[in-house]
Design a protein around this motif. Structure first.
Motif, mmCIF file in Angstrom:
data_model
loop_
_atom_site.group_PDB
_atom_site.id
_atom_site.type_symbol
_atom_site.label_atom_id
_atom_site.label_comp_id
_atom_site.label_asym_id
_atom_site.label_seq_id
_atom_site.Cartn_x
_atom_site.Cartn_y
_atom_site.Cartn_z
ATOM 1 N N HIS A 191 0.824 -1.205 0.000
ATOM 2 C CA HIS A 191 0.000 0.000 0.000
ATOM 3 C C HIS A 191 0.863 1.261 0.000
ATOM 4 C CE1 HIS A 191 -3.182 -2.838 1.288
ATOM 5 N NE2 HIS A 191 -3.995 -1.960 0.736
ATOM 6 N N VAL A 192 1.972 1.227 0.742
ATOM 7 C CA VAL A 192 2.877 2.385 0.759
ATOM 8 C C VAL A 192 3.574 2.527 -0.583
ATOM 9 C CG1 VAL A 192 4.848 3.455 1.916
ATOM 10 C CG2 VAL A 192 3.197 2.112 3.246
ATOM 11 N N ALA A 193 4.026 1.413 -1.154
ATOM 12 C CA ALA A 193 4.716 1.447 -2.445
ATOM 13 C C ALA A 193 3.780 1.911 -3.557
ATOM 14 C CB ALA A 193 5.289 0.072 -2.771
ATOM 15 N N LYS A 194 2.519 1.568 -3.451
ATOM 16 C CA LYS A 194 1.543 1.976 -4.462
ATOM 17 C C LYS A 194 1.429 3.497 -4.526
ATOM 18 C CE LYS A 194 -3.377 1.476 -5.599
ATOM 19 N NZ LYS A 194 -4.669 0.902 -5.145
ATOM 20 N N GLY A 195 1.317 4.138 -3.350
ATOM 21 C CA GLY A 195 1.252 5.593 -3.321
ATOM 22 C C GLY A 195 2.547 6.235 -3.769
ATOM 23 N N LEU A 196 3.679 5.626 -3.376
ATOM 24 C CA LEU A 196 4.979 6.157 -3.782
ATOM 25 C C LEU A 196 5.142 6.119 -5.294
ATOM 26 C CD1 LEU A 196 7.930 7.048 -3.177
ATOM 27 C CD2 LEU A 196 8.482 4.589 -3.005
ATOM 28 N N LYS A 197 4.752 5.003 -5.906
ATOM 29 C CA LYS A 197 4.911 4.871 -7.362
ATOM 30 C C LYS A 197 4.107 5.912 -8.114
ATOM 31 C CE LYS A 197 4.794 1.445 -11.075
ATOM 32 N NZ LYS A 197 4.511 0.021 -11.426
ATOM 33 N N LYS A 198 2.922 6.233 -7.634
ATOM 34 C CA LYS A 198 2.111 7.262 -8.285
ATOM 35 C C LYS A 198 2.825 8.613 -8.275
ATOM 36 C CE LYS A 198 -2.494 5.314 -7.422
ATOM 37 N NZ LYS A 198 -3.796 5.513 -6.729
ATOM 38 N N LYS A 199 3.437 8.950 -7.142
ATOM 39 C CA LYS A 199 4.147 10.220 -7.044
ATOM 40 C C LYS A 199 5.374 10.238 -7.954
ATOM 41 C CE LYS A 199 2.709 11.062 -2.262
ATOM 42 N NZ LYS A 199 3.162 11.230 -0.850
ATOM 43 N N LEU A 200 6.115 9.134 -7.978
ATOM 44 C CA LEU A 200 7.314 9.080 -8.827
ATOM 45 C C LEU A 200 6.944 9.135 -10.310
ATOM 46 C CD1 LEU A 200 9.389 6.333 -6.966
ATOM 47 C CD2 LEU A 200 9.628 8.815 -6.795
ATOM 48 N N THR A 201 5.878 8.452 -10.678
ATOM 49 C CA THR A 201 5.443 8.463 -12.076
ATOM 50 C C THR A 201 5.017 9.853 -12.501
ATOM 51 O OG1 THR A 201 4.710 6.158 -11.894
ATOM 52 C CG2 THR A 201 3.846 7.448 -13.730
ATOM 53 N N ALA A 202 4.289 10.553 -11.629
ATOM 54 C CA ALA A 202 3.863 11.921 -11.941
ATOM 55 C C ALA A 202 5.070 12.843 -12.088
ATOM 56 C CB ALA A 202 2.933 12.436 -10.853
ATOM 57 N N TYR A 209 -0.895 -3.661 -15.669
ATOM 58 C CA TYR A 209 -0.196 -2.608 -14.935
ATOM 59 C C TYR A 209 1.309 -2.639 -15.163
ATOM 60 C CZ TYR A 209 1.394 -5.949 -11.369
ATOM 61 O OH TYR A 209 2.014 -6.981 -10.705
ATOM 62 N N LYS A 210 1.842 -3.758 -15.672
ATOM 63 C CA LYS A 210 3.281 -3.853 -15.933
ATOM 64 C C LYS A 210 3.660 -3.347 -17.321
ATOM 65 C CE LYS A 210 5.024 -7.072 -12.584
ATOM 66 N NZ LYS A 210 6.086 -8.060 -12.314
ATOM 67 N N LYS A 211 2.635 -3.001 -18.116
ATOM 68 C CA LYS A 211 2.875 -2.347 -19.407
ATOM 69 C C LYS A 211 3.850 -3.112 -20.297
ATOM 70 C CE LYS A 211 1.859 2.189 -17.461
ATOM 71 N NZ LYS A 211 2.338 3.573 -17.200
ATOM 72 N N GLY A 212 3.533 -4.378 -20.520
ATOM 73 C CA GLY A 212 4.332 -5.190 -21.438
ATOM 74 C C GLY A 212 5.301 -6.136 -20.776
ATOM 75 N N GLU A 213 5.602 -5.941 -19.504
ATOM 76 C CA GLU A 213 6.505 -6.845 -18.806
ATOM 77 C C GLU A 213 5.725 -8.076 -18.320
ATOM 78 O OE1 GLU A 213 8.779 -5.033 -15.771
ATOM 79 O OE2 GLU A 213 9.303 -3.276 -16.963
ATOM 80 N N TYR A 214 6.370 -9.213 -18.311
ATOM 81 C CA TYR A 214 5.693 -10.450 -17.935
ATOM 82 C C TYR A 214 5.936 -10.789 -16.468
ATOM 83 C CZ TYR A 214 10.253 -12.735 -18.278
ATOM 84 O OH TYR A 214 11.572 -13.096 -18.098
ATOM 85 N N THR A 215 5.102 -11.692 -15.985
ATOM 86 C CA THR A 215 5.228 -12.221 -14.622
ATOM 87 C C THR A 215 5.098 -13.734 -14.677
ATOM 88 O OG1 THR A 215 4.325 -10.245 -13.564
ATOM 89 C CG2 THR A 215 4.199 -12.289 -12.315
ATOM 90 N N VAL A 216 5.936 -14.426 -13.937
ATOM 91 C CA VAL A 216 5.863 -15.884 -13.840
ATOM 92 C C VAL A 216 5.023 -16.230 -12.613
ATOM 93 C CG1 VAL A 216 7.147 -18.019 -13.570
ATOM 94 C CG2 VAL A 216 8.097 -16.163 -14.957
ATOM 95 N N ARG A 217 3.960 -17.004 -12.830
ATOM 96 C CA ARG A 217 3.019 -17.315 -11.756
ATOM 97 C C ARG A 217 2.926 -18.825 -11.560
ATOM 98 N NH1 ARG A 217 -3.069 -15.591 -12.796
ATOM 99 N NH2 ARG A 217 -2.796 -17.235 -14.362
#
Length: 439
Positions: free
Chosen positions: A173-184, A353-361
């Motif tokens: 939850h903290v990283a989510k808010g941080l990423k929004k600020k950095l992206t902006a 949300y990863k915009k083209g990057e993959y995830t191994v699940r």
């Protein structure tokens, strides 16, 4: 017949609800292929008298068994909590709050709050949290540690009313808010280079918590603030506990990264975010171990049983949330699936949300539905014992009044007349406007 109810009708209604189907769609499907079936009214009568009480009974049995075992063990709880609204925004009708035993990954309590029980929709999450905590305390258990998001009302309540409990924040939850600020910030002029560092900075936040297992708040804060120097190729810091980076000398490609230049706009603005008052408050409370990611998974299960696009009654919403909890508790810790040769199965996905990057699940084994058999048996037992019109079948849980109960309801005929006369007046006004324009 099961008691006074046709068995097939009762089992059909039970199957519709217990599997999370919507009765309107399920019964319409039957009609379209010319299968004689029950009416929606019959389904809701079954739901009211037998199905709702069955769900509450099976859920209560699970809770009683869980709390009895925990009391006998003498252990203090480590729990996670998170809220969910039935609609986006601040106009939600229902808010649910779920408590998860983080060590066993079990949903142990769910509270449903209707918006007219509190001041506004914003206060539903706090009310659900308080009810959940009081419920656990009534069972004679102590809460050693709790992990939540950064909801300010809950933070204040835990600080003032639960001083003996350690309160941590979920890192996501903290990283989510941080990423929004950095992206902006990365979209501003002269700050484009920050885009290359966003992922690393967010990863550093996770590392800050994970690398401090004792939960030392000052150490975590100094580790976090060191990233402002690191991205400028400065690896010595002024901290009392963390005075230099742990990565050692950088060589080769690592040495020639696109560092931020000291004194530039992007470096200064990044330092403002890293050193902000909000981060100084949040970082020392990051959870070094248990997180609430499982609760996000539980919320996705609720979306299956209670889609946000559909409006439910209070009892209907509560029943579907409890169904989601029963399903999650049975399947939340499924094992990793294997091939016939014994190899572990994995899948590659591309999250939006990863915009083209993959995830191994990891691929899990298929879900089981043993809880539905218990629900079916309970519904049949109630139908055998009570007639459909018996008031003793109804669940005794208090239900808040509908939202519209506080408003004055107009006479229907009068309301229709006012609506029609309003449209008639508007039509006359439009005709007069057109006549004046022609003249």
């Amino acid at each position: 017949m099961t008691g006074s109810v046709p068995s097939g009708n009762l089992l059909l209604s039970a199957a519709i609800l217990f599997t999370g189907l919507l009765p309107s769609k399920a019964l319409r499907f039957m009609e379209h292929i010319n299968i004689q079936t029950i009416t929606p009214n019959t389904f809701f009568q079954h739901q009211k008298h037998y199905l709702h009480p069955s769900i509450c009974s099976v859920w209560k049995t699970f809770q009683d068994n869980y709390f009895q075992k925990m009391v006998e063990s003498g252990k203090d709880l480590t729990i996670g909590g998170d809220g969910r609204a039935d609609t986006p925004g601040h106009s939600a009708k229902f808010g649910s709050y779920a408590i998860l035993d983080l060590e066993l990954s079990l949903v142990i309590n769910v509270q449903l709050v209707q918006s007219n029980e509190v001041k506004s929709s914003y206060h539903m999450e706090k009310e659900g949290f308080i009810r959940s905590i009081n419920f656990i305390k009534e069972k004679g258990l102590k809460i050693a540690e709790i992990v939540t998001d950064r909801h300010v009302q809950i933070v204040k309540y835990v600080r003032e009313e639960m001083p003996e409990t350690i309160h941590h924040f979920d890192v996501w939850h903290v990283a989510k808010g941080l990423k929004k600020k950095l992206t902006a910030l990365s979209k501003e002029k002269e700050c484009e280079r920050l885009q290359l560092w966003i992922r690393s900075i967010c990863n550093h936040l996770y590392w800050t918590a994970a690398s401090t297992p004792d939960g030392n708040g000052q150490m975590m804060l100094e580790k976090w603030q060191s990233v402002a120097n690191h991205v400028q190729n400065i690896h010595e810091h002024n901290g009392d506990l963390y005075d230099s980076c742990l990565h050692g000398p950088l060589e080769g490609i690592e040495r020639h990264k696109k560092w931020l230049e000291p004194g530039t706009k992007v470096a200064e603005r990044l330092s403002d975010i890293v050193m902000s008052t909000q981060m100084k408050k949040d970082v020392p409370k990051l959870s070094p171990g248990q997180q609430t990611a499982s609760l996000e998974g539980f919320h996705s299960v609720i979306n299956h049983f209670a889609p946000k696009m559909i409006g439910f009654s209070y009892q209907g919403m509560l029943s579907r949330i409890l169904l989601a909890a029963l399903h999650y508790n049975e399947n939340g810790m499924r094992e990793h699936a294997s091939t016939k040769e014994g190899n572990k199965r994995f899948d590659i996905i591309f999250p939006k949300y990863k915009k083209g990057e993959y995830t191994v699940r990891e691929v899990k084994v298929e879900c089981t539905y043993e809880y539905i058999e218990r629900l079916m048996n309970s519904a049949v037992s109630l139908a055998e014992e009570y007639a459909m019109n018996s008031s003793t079948v109804l669940d005794d849980q208090p239900v808040p009044p509908p939202l519209c109960s506080s408003f004055e309801r107009p006479e229907k005929t009068r309301a229709i007349q006012e609506k029609m006369s309003r449209y008639t007046n508007r039509a006359h006004e439009n005709d007069e406007c057109e006549s004046s324009e022609c003249s």
